[in-house]
Write a protein that holds these residues in place. Structure first.
Motif, PDB file in Angstrom:
ATOM      1  N   VAL A  45       0.840  -1.199   0.000  1.00  0.00           N
ATOM      2  CA  VAL A  45       0.000   0.000   0.000  1.00  0.00           C
ATOM      3  C   VAL A  45       0.876   1.251   0.000  1.00  0.00           C
ATOM      4  CG1 VAL A  45      -1.618   1.382   1.370  1.00  0.00           C
ATOM      5  CG2 VAL A  45      -2.021  -1.061   1.070  1.00  0.00           C
ATOM      6  N   ALA A  46       1.843   1.298   0.915  1.00  0.00           N
ATOM      7  CA  ALA A  46       2.706   2.480   1.053  1.00  0.00           C
ATOM      8  C   ALA A  46       3.510   2.741  -0.210  1.00  0.00           C
ATOM      9  CB  ALA A  46       3.641   2.309   2.242  1.00  0.00           C
ATOM     10  N   LEU A  47       3.914   1.673  -0.891  1.00  0.00           N
ATOM     11  CA  LEU A  47       4.772   1.834  -2.065  1.00  0.00           C
ATOM     12  C   LEU A  47       3.990   2.059  -3.359  1.00  0.00           C
ATOM     13  CD1 LEU A  47       7.613  -0.639  -1.132  1.00  0.00           C
ATOM     14  CD2 LEU A  47       7.705   1.868  -1.195  1.00  0.00           C
ATOM     15  N   ARG A  48       2.727   2.387  -3.218  1.00  0.00           N
ATOM     16  CA  ARG A  48       1.998   2.867  -4.386  1.00  0.00           C
ATOM     17  C   ARG A  48       2.612   4.182  -4.845  1.00  0.00           C
ATOM     18  NH1 ARG A  48      -4.228   1.533  -2.566  1.00  0.00           N
ATOM     19  NH2 ARG A  48      -4.354  -0.456  -3.674  1.00  0.00           N
ATOM     20  N   HIS A  49       3.265   4.848  -3.909  1.00  0.00           N
ATOM     21  CA  HIS A  49       4.047   6.056  -4.195  1.00  0.00           C
ATOM     22  C   HIS A  49       5.504   5.682  -3.967  1.00  0.00           C
ATOM     23  CE1 HIS A  49       0.310   8.290  -4.181  1.00  0.00           C
ATOM     24  NE2 HIS A  49       0.020   7.704  -3.036  1.00  0.00           N
ATOM     25  N   PRO A  50       6.366   5.847  -4.948  1.00  0.00           N
ATOM     26  CA  PRO A  50       7.760   5.405  -4.836  1.00  0.00           C
ATOM     27  C   PRO A  50       8.434   5.957  -3.582  1.00  0.00           C
ATOM     28  CG  PRO A  50       7.329   6.263  -7.029  1.00  0.00           C
ATOM     29  CD  PRO A  50       6.128   6.564  -6.201  1.00  0.00           C
ATOM     30  N   THR A 106      14.486  -6.801   8.842  1.00  0.00           N
ATOM     31  CA  THR A 106      13.310  -7.515   8.346  1.00  0.00           C
ATOM     32  C   THR A 106      12.829  -6.894   7.039  1.00  0.00           C
ATOM     33  OG1 THR A 106      12.620  -8.086  10.592  1.00  0.00           O
ATOM     34  CG2 THR A 106      10.921  -8.151   8.884  1.00  0.00           C
ATOM     35  N   LEU A 107      12.820  -5.560   6.985  1.00  0.00           N
ATOM     36  CA  LEU A 107      12.242  -4.876   5.831  1.00  0.00           C
ATOM     37  C   LEU A 107      13.049  -5.048   4.551  1.00  0.00           C
ATOM     38  CD1 LEU A 107       9.935  -3.086   4.800  1.00  0.00           C
ATOM     39  CD2 LEU A 107      11.434  -1.128   5.210  1.00  0.00           C
ATOM     40  N   TYR A 108      14.352  -4.883   4.616  1.00  0.00           N
ATOM     41  CA  TYR A 108      15.146  -4.946   3.378  1.00  0.00           C
ATOM     42  C   TYR A 108      15.088  -6.323   2.701  1.00  0.00           C
ATOM     43  CZ  TYR A 108      16.649  -0.212   4.287  1.00  0.00           C
ATOM     44  OH  TYR A 108      16.656   1.142   4.495  1.00  0.00           O
ATOM     45  N   PRO A 109      15.192  -7.422   3.451  1.00  0.00           N
ATOM     46  CA  PRO A 109      14.990  -8.726   2.789  1.00  0.00           C
ATOM     47  C   PRO A 109      13.571  -8.878   2.228  1.00  0.00           C
ATOM     48  CG  PRO A 109      16.111  -9.038   4.887  1.00  0.00           C
ATOM     49  CD  PRO A 109      15.666  -7.591   4.832  1.00  0.00           C
ATOM     50  N   LEU A 110      12.582  -8.311   2.925  1.00  0.00           N
ATOM     51  CA  LEU A 110      11.210  -8.364   2.431  1.00  0.00           C
ATOM     52  C   LEU A 110      11.088  -7.611   1.102  1.00  0.00           C
ATOM     53  CD1 LEU A 110       8.131  -8.928   2.756  1.00  0.00           C
ATOM     54  CD2 LEU A 110       8.021  -6.735   3.954  1.00  0.00           C
ATOM     55  N   LEU A 111      11.698  -6.434   1.028  1.00  0.00           N
ATOM     56  CA  LEU A 111      11.651  -5.661  -0.218  1.00  0.00           C
ATOM     57  C   LEU A 111      12.307  -6.432  -1.358  1.00  0.00           C
ATOM     58  CD1 LEU A 111      12.480  -2.075   1.109  1.00  0.00           C
ATOM     59  CD2 LEU A 111      10.242  -2.964   0.388  1.00  0.00           C
ATOM     60  N   THR A 128      20.281   8.449  -8.696  1.00  0.00           N
ATOM     61  CA  THR A 128      21.679   8.845  -8.510  1.00  0.00           C
ATOM     62  C   THR A 128      21.851  10.365  -8.574  1.00  0.00           C
ATOM     63  OG1 THR A 128      22.085   8.530 -10.865  1.00  0.00           O
ATOM     64  CG2 THR A 128      22.570   6.666  -9.410  1.00  0.00           C
ATOM     65  N   GLU A 129      20.750  11.092  -8.568  1.00  0.00           N
ATOM     66  CA  GLU A 129      20.809  12.547  -8.650  1.00  0.00           C
ATOM     67  C   GLU A 129      21.213  13.189  -7.330  1.00  0.00           C
ATOM     68  OE1 GLU A 129      17.068  13.861 -10.161  1.00  0.00           O
ATOM     69  OE2 GLU A 129      17.264  12.699 -12.004  1.00  0.00           O
ATOM     70  N   GLU A 130      21.022  12.478  -6.223  1.00  0.00           N
ATOM     71  CA  GLU A 130      21.385  13.014  -4.916  1.00  0.00           C
ATOM     72  C   GLU A 130      22.833  12.652  -4.599  1.00  0.00           C
ATOM     73  OE1 GLU A 130      18.525  11.882  -1.954  1.00  0.00           O
ATOM     74  OE2 GLU A 130      16.873  12.112  -3.358  1.00  0.00           O
ATOM     75  N   SER A 131      23.362  13.198  -3.512  1.00  0.00           N
ATOM     76  CA  SER A 131      24.759  12.942  -3.148  1.00  0.00           C
ATOM     77  C   SER A 131      25.000  11.452  -2.875  1.00  0.00           C
ATOM     78  CB  SER A 131      25.157  13.775  -1.932  1.00  0.00           C
ATOM     79  OG  SER A 131      24.344  13.441  -0.825  1.00  0.00           O
ATOM     80  N   ARG A 132      23.982  10.777  -2.340  1.00  0.00           N
ATOM     81  CA  ARG A 132      24.087   9.352  -2.070  1.00  0.00           C
ATOM     82  C   ARG A 132      23.013   8.617  -2.865  1.00  0.00           C
ATOM     83  NH1 ARG A 132      22.554   7.892   3.583  1.00  0.00           N
ATOM     84  NH2 ARG A 132      21.367   6.136   2.868  1.00  0.00           N
ATOM     85  N   PRO A 133      23.397   7.698  -3.731  1.00  0.00           N
ATOM     86  CA  PRO A 133      22.383   6.966  -4.522  1.00  0.00           C
ATOM     87  C   PRO A 133      21.414   6.207  -3.614  1.00  0.00           C
ATOM     88  CG  PRO A 133      24.583   6.520  -5.349  1.00  0.00           C
ATOM     89  CD  PRO A 133      24.748   7.264  -4.066  1.00  0.00           C
ATOM     90  N   ARG A 134      20.151   6.219  -3.990  1.00  0.00           N
ATOM     91  CA  ARG A 134      19.129   5.513  -3.224  1.00  0.00           C
ATOM     92  C   ARG A 134      18.289   4.677  -4.174  1.00  0.00           C
ATOM     93  NH1 ARG A 134      16.867  10.272   0.716  1.00  0.00           N
ATOM     94  NH2 ARG A 134      18.700  10.385   2.036  1.00  0.00           N
ATOM     95  N   LYS A 135      17.919   3.517  -3.688  1.00  0.00           N
ATOM     96  CA  LYS A 135      17.067   2.626  -4.462  1.00  0.00           C
ATOM     97  C   LYS A 135      15.614   2.887  -4.068  1.00  0.00           C
ATOM     98  CE  LYS A 135      16.829  -2.211  -5.865  1.00  0.00           C
ATOM     99  NZ  LYS A 135      17.403  -3.549  -5.638  1.00  0.00           N
ATOM    100  N   PHE A 136      14.821   3.288  -5.048  1.00  0.00           N
ATOM    101  CA  PHE A 136      13.411   3.552  -4.819  1.00  0.00           C
ATOM    102  C   PHE A 136      12.587   2.347  -5.269  1.00  0.00           C
ATOM    103  CE2 PHE A 136      14.970   7.707  -4.267  1.00  0.00           C
ATOM    104  CZ  PHE A 136      14.000   8.445  -3.610  1.00  0.00           C
ATOM    105  N   LEU A 181       7.065  -5.694  -6.667  1.00  0.00           N
ATOM    106  CA  LEU A 181       7.651  -4.358  -6.591  1.00  0.00           C
ATOM    107  C   LEU A 181       8.590  -4.169  -7.769  1.00  0.00           C
ATOM    108  CD1 LEU A 181       8.790  -4.028  -2.841  1.00  0.00           C
ATOM    109  CD2 LEU A 181       6.710  -3.105  -3.877  1.00  0.00           C
ATOM    110  N   THR A 182       8.732  -2.926  -8.187  1.00  0.00           N
ATOM    111  CA  THR A 182       9.783  -2.568  -9.130  1.00  0.00           C
ATOM    112  C   THR A 182      10.727  -1.631  -8.377  1.00  0.00           C
ATOM    113  OG1 THR A 182       8.554  -0.657  -9.963  1.00  0.00           O
ATOM    114  CG2 THR A 182       8.265  -2.753 -11.134  1.00  0.00           C
TER     115      THR A 182
END
Length: 113
Positions: free
Chosen positions: A25-30, A51-56, A71-79, A65-66
């Motif tokens: 539900v929450a990840l309907r928005h990236p 718990t969350l990261y293995p679940l993702l 990489t536009e920020e100073s630290r790359p983040r996976k959305f 999930l997709t």
């Protein structure tokens, strides 16, 4: 009297399934992992990062999930984002969750089926 450990175990089991639904539900928005942790916690779903990261990763492997790297920020983040297939599964899960709630309410209130 029931020990705190027994209660904690049962609460953990109860939340284990609902965290999948809450995440979809929450990840309907990236969003990225840490922000999702905060968001879930703010809505009453405290989840440990371990718990969350293995679940993702599992939900992504299942196609629910997709993800993409920002990489536009100073630290790359996976959305992460709920996929079309994830929406379909979520719909079924929400329907079943509502049926479970209705059944529990009936048991609590003593209603006959």
């Amino acid at each position: 009297m029931v020990s705190d450990e027994i209660l904690r175990t049962h609460l953990q089991e109860l939340r284990r399934g609902t965290v999948v639904v809450a995440s979809l539900v929450a990840l309907r928005h990236p969003d990225y992992g840490y922000a999702l942790l905060q968001r879930l916690s703010d809505h009453g779903f405290p989840v440990d990062a371990n718990t969350l990261y293995p679940l993702l990763r599992r939900l992504e492997e299942q196609g629910l999930l997709t993800s993409e790297w920002n990489t536009e920020e100073s630290r790359p983040r996976k959305f992460y984002r709920t996929s079309e297939e994830g929406e379909s599964v979520l719909s079924r899960l929400l329907t079943d969750l509502a049926a479970v709630q209705t059944s529990l309410t009936g048991l609590i209130e003593g209603a006959d089926r």
